[in-house]
Design an enzyme around this catalytic site. Sequence first.
Site, PDB file in Angstrom:
ATOM      1  N   GLU A   9       0.832  -1.203   0.000  1.00 29.20           N
ATOM      2  CA  GLU A   9       0.000   0.000   0.000  1.00 29.20           C
ATOM      3  C   GLU A   9       0.866   1.251   0.000  1.00 29.20           C
ATOM      4  O   GLU A   9       0.591   2.221  -0.724  1.00 29.20           O
ATOM      5  CB  GLU A   9      -0.947   0.012   1.197  1.00 29.20           C
ATOM      6  CG  GLU A   9      -1.889   1.217   1.188  1.00 29.20           C
ATOM      7  CD  GLU A   9      -2.603   1.421   2.504  1.00 29.20           C
ATOM      8  OE1 GLU A   9      -3.826   1.647   2.478  1.00 29.20           O
ATOM      9  OE2 GLU A   9      -1.935   1.382   3.568  1.00 29.20           O
ATOM     10  N   ASP A  44      -9.505   4.413  13.142  1.00 26.30           N
ATOM     11  CA  ASP A  44     -10.117   3.119  13.468  1.00 26.30           C
ATOM     12  C   ASP A  44      -9.074   2.328  14.249  1.00 26.30           C
ATOM     13  O   ASP A  44      -8.140   1.767  13.677  1.00 26.30           O
ATOM     14  CB  ASP A  44     -10.517   2.430  12.166  1.00 26.30           C
ATOM     15  CG  ASP A  44     -11.018   1.005  12.354  1.00 26.30           C
ATOM     16  OD1 ASP A  44     -10.964   0.478  13.479  1.00 26.30           O
ATOM     17  OD2 ASP A  44     -11.440   0.402  11.342  1.00 26.30           O
ATOM     18  N   CYS A  92      -8.141   9.690   5.834  1.00 24.64           N
ATOM     19  CA  CYS A  92      -8.183   9.594   7.300  1.00 24.64           C
ATOM     20  C   CYS A  92      -6.863  10.088   7.882  1.00 24.64           C
ATOM     21  O   CYS A  92      -6.846  10.895   8.805  1.00 24.64           O
ATOM     22  CB  CYS A  92      -8.444   8.160   7.730  1.00 24.64           C
ATOM     23  SG  CYS A  92     -10.059   7.539   7.249  1.00 24.64           S
ATOM     24  N   TYR A 131      -4.983   9.264  -1.701  1.00 22.51           N
ATOM     25  CA  TYR A 131      -3.654   9.580  -1.161  1.00 22.51           C
ATOM     26  C   TYR A 131      -2.549   9.767  -2.196  1.00 22.51           C
ATOM     27  O   TYR A 131      -1.889  10.802  -2.234  1.00 22.51           O
ATOM     28  CB  TYR A 131      -3.228   8.484  -0.180  1.00 22.51           C
ATOM     29  CG  TYR A 131      -4.113   8.348   1.013  1.00 22.51           C
ATOM     30  CD1 TYR A 131      -3.951   9.167   2.131  1.00 22.51           C
ATOM     31  CD2 TYR A 131      -5.140   7.398   1.040  1.00 22.51           C
ATOM     32  CE1 TYR A 131      -4.781   9.043   3.233  1.00 22.51           C
ATOM     33  CE2 TYR A 131      -5.980   7.279   2.137  1.00 22.51           C
ATOM     34  CZ  TYR A 131      -5.791   8.109   3.235  1.00 22.51           C
ATOM     35  OH  TYR A 131      -6.618   7.990   4.317  1.00 22.51           O
ATOM     36  N   ALA A 140     -15.828  -1.505   8.556  1.00 20.60           N
ATOM     37  CA  ALA A 140     -17.057  -0.720   8.437  1.00 20.60           C
ATOM     38  C   ALA A 140     -16.951   0.147   7.180  1.00 20.60           C
ATOM     39  O   ALA A 140     -16.043   0.960   7.077  1.00 20.60           O
ATOM     40  CB  ALA A 140     -17.264   0.154   9.673  1.00 20.60           C
ATOM     41  N   TRP A 185      -8.326  -2.307   0.084  1.00 26.51           N
ATOM     42  CA  TRP A 185      -9.119  -1.247  -0.552  1.00 26.51           C
ATOM     43  C   TRP A 185     -10.266  -1.786  -1.406  1.00 26.51           C
ATOM     44  O   TRP A 185     -10.991  -1.006  -2.041  1.00 26.51           O
ATOM     45  CB  TRP A 185      -8.207  -0.364  -1.410  1.00 26.51           C
ATOM     46  CG  TRP A 185      -7.447   0.653  -0.631  1.00 26.51           C
ATOM     47  CD1 TRP A 185      -6.181   0.541  -0.130  1.00 26.51           C
ATOM     48  CD2 TRP A 185      -7.899   1.958  -0.252  1.00 26.51           C
ATOM     49  NE1 TRP A 185      -5.821   1.690   0.532  1.00 26.51           N
ATOM     50  CE2 TRP A 185      -6.854   2.574   0.474  1.00 26.51           C
ATOM     51  CE3 TRP A 185      -9.079   2.665  -0.461  1.00 26.51           C
ATOM     52  CZ2 TRP A 185      -6.951   3.870   0.995  1.00 26.51           C
ATOM     53  CZ3 TRP A 185      -9.188   3.955   0.051  1.00 26.51           C
ATOM     54  CH2 TRP A 185      -8.139   4.537   0.770  1.00 26.51           C
ATOM     55  N   SER A 221      -9.324  10.713  11.541  1.00 25.23           N
ATOM     56  CA  SER A 221     -10.229   9.626  11.895  1.00 25.23           C
ATOM     57  C   SER A 221      -9.413   8.359  12.047  1.00 25.23           C
ATOM     58  O   SER A 221      -8.713   7.955  11.112  1.00 25.23           O
ATOM     59  CB  SER A 221     -11.288   9.451  10.787  1.00 25.23           C
ATOM     60  OG  SER A 221     -12.136   8.346  11.061  1.00 25.23           O
TER      61      SER A 221
END
Length: 289
Positions: free
Chosen positions: A58, A194, A170, A123, A288, A80, A192
């Site tokens: 990634e 997770d 994020c 990104y 999610a 992804w 954000s």
Amino acid sequence: MRQYLDLIEHVLENGDFKTDRTGTGTYSTFGYQMRFDLSKGFPLVTTKKTHLKSIIHELLWFISGETNIKYLVDNNVRIWNEWPYETFKKTKDYNNETLDEFVEKIKEDDEFAKKHGDLGPVYGKQWRDFGGVDQITKLIDDLHNNKDSRRLIISAWNPPLIKDMALPPCHCFMQFYVSNDNKLSCQLYQRSADIFLGVPFNIASYALFTMMIAQVCELELGDFVHTLGDAHIYTNHLDQVKEQISRQPYPLPKMIINPTVKSIFDFKYDDFELVDYQAHPHIKGAVAI
């Protein structure tokens, strides 16, 4: 990785229940910071086995500027896949394909991948072409020529283009710093976070990115500083994080990087070797969307 377990405990003890975009629900706190000394080991979570292959591929994908999942799919990286699949399901081309069938089409059909595998200007696009600016190239140039600058920044948050992204960034803003003893540090602001699924990846990814930049700029390793905005645990991950904090972390592994690579754009997957990694068994958890 005591820092990561402390984060889990902090949110379990202090988090507010919040509704969220996915409808899952979270326990959330606002504003938290972790610091990792990169000279003392590679900060990969040891209280569950983490898929380093996905992290490396990634990151290389981000650095390349690519935004299509085909490179990831071709390297069996699945992180992804759900986002373009959900978009595909809303098109006239959708014929009740499962996610696995969608991924197989991405792998086997270049035209299908081109049409349905792109995530928009996420990104990699912003890192390499933010309104015409290649932020990575500029960062490397500044680290060579003006390492005391307070403008050693890469941003993935581009407001006019957020609506075109499969998922708004994020982990969205990073700043680099070179100390007087020639150590490179990076601070990431993540709006954000997770905590169960995302944060272990993010820590390892940005720590590795910092190490790669340090190598090509002939700098020593400093700290990775991880600043979180909305730090949350999804309600369907509560059992998983409680399992993690019941486990004793192992010593940090070491990351060995091919020392012959001198350009940030020349790194390949085989240039990285993780040694002495001990980890507890993997813990599953649903993403999610």
